[in-house]
Design an enzyme around this catalytic site. Sequence first.
Site, PDB file in Angstrom:
ATOM      1  N   THR A  18      81.639  51.725  22.724  1.00 22.02           N
ATOM      2  CA  THR A  18      80.337  52.344  22.616  1.00 22.02           C
ATOM      3  C   THR A  18      79.429  51.215  21.615  1.00 22.02           C
ATOM      4  O   THR A  18      80.358  50.183  20.708  1.00 22.02           O
ATOM      5  CB  THR A  18      80.111  53.086  21.334  1.00 22.02           C
ATOM      6  OG1 THR A  18      80.727  53.172  20.606  1.00 22.02           O
ATOM      7  CG2 THR A  18      80.732  54.755  22.412  1.00 22.02           C
ATOM      8  N   ASP A  19      78.019  51.174  21.481  1.00 24.00           N
ATOM      9  CA  ASP A  19      77.282  49.948  21.140  1.00 24.00           C
ATOM     10  C   ASP A  19      77.431  50.516  19.295  1.00 24.00           C
ATOM     11  O   ASP A  19      78.626  51.693  18.811  1.00 24.00           O
ATOM     12  CB  ASP A  19      76.120  49.768  20.715  1.00 24.00           C
ATOM     13  CG  ASP A  19      75.701  50.780  21.171  1.00 24.00           C
ATOM     14  OD1 ASP A  19      75.559  51.996  20.681  1.00 24.00           O
ATOM     15  OD2 ASP A  19      74.784  51.000  21.971  1.00 24.00           O
ATOM     16  N   LEU A  20      76.968  49.916  18.504  1.00 29.00           N
ATOM     17  CA  LEU A  20      77.309  50.838  16.826  1.00 29.00           C
ATOM     18  C   LEU A  20      76.275  52.294  16.767  1.00 29.00           C
ATOM     19  O   LEU A  20      76.214  52.327  15.709  1.00 29.00           O
ATOM     20  CB  LEU A  20      76.346  49.504  16.312  1.00 29.00           C
ATOM     21  CG  LEU A  20      77.067  48.089  16.156  1.00 29.00           C
ATOM     22  CD1 LEU A  20      75.774  47.628  15.258  1.00 29.00           C
ATOM     23  CD2 LEU A  20      77.910  48.431  15.585  1.00 29.00           C
TER      24      LEU A  20
END
Length: 136
Positions: A18-20
């Site tokens: 995932t991203d942030l």
Amino acid sequence: MAIFDMHRFRLRVYYEDTDLAGIVYYANYLRFIERARTEWVRELGVDQGRLLAEEGVVFAVRRVEAEYLKPARFDDQLEVRTALGGLTGARIDLRQDIWRGETCLFSANVGLVALREDGRPARIPAAIRAAMAGQD
């Protein structure tokens, strides 16, 4: 219409995917469908390492047409569904969708080709074509 029964591959989204914001990074969907293709071929009895060593043939992605429909998130349980759409002497066309429950999140049409180690086209061995087409 697919000529092979749909293959199903389950996975869980990890934090590293995932991203942030906790949403799956777009390129990771391609990794997920790659894993599913590898497992599909393995379940057909194809050892890709042996195929390279004995026949000098590898499969390579030639084309991907992808549509991102809804985001997958950290800890989601996903299912990649792979169906064979077409098969020739040197080409494999697949439809691969990623589902979370009853919701399709990602859809791709993937074109694979068989290549020799030097990059020239190769024929897919007859036994592998038969297994892919469900005729083994």
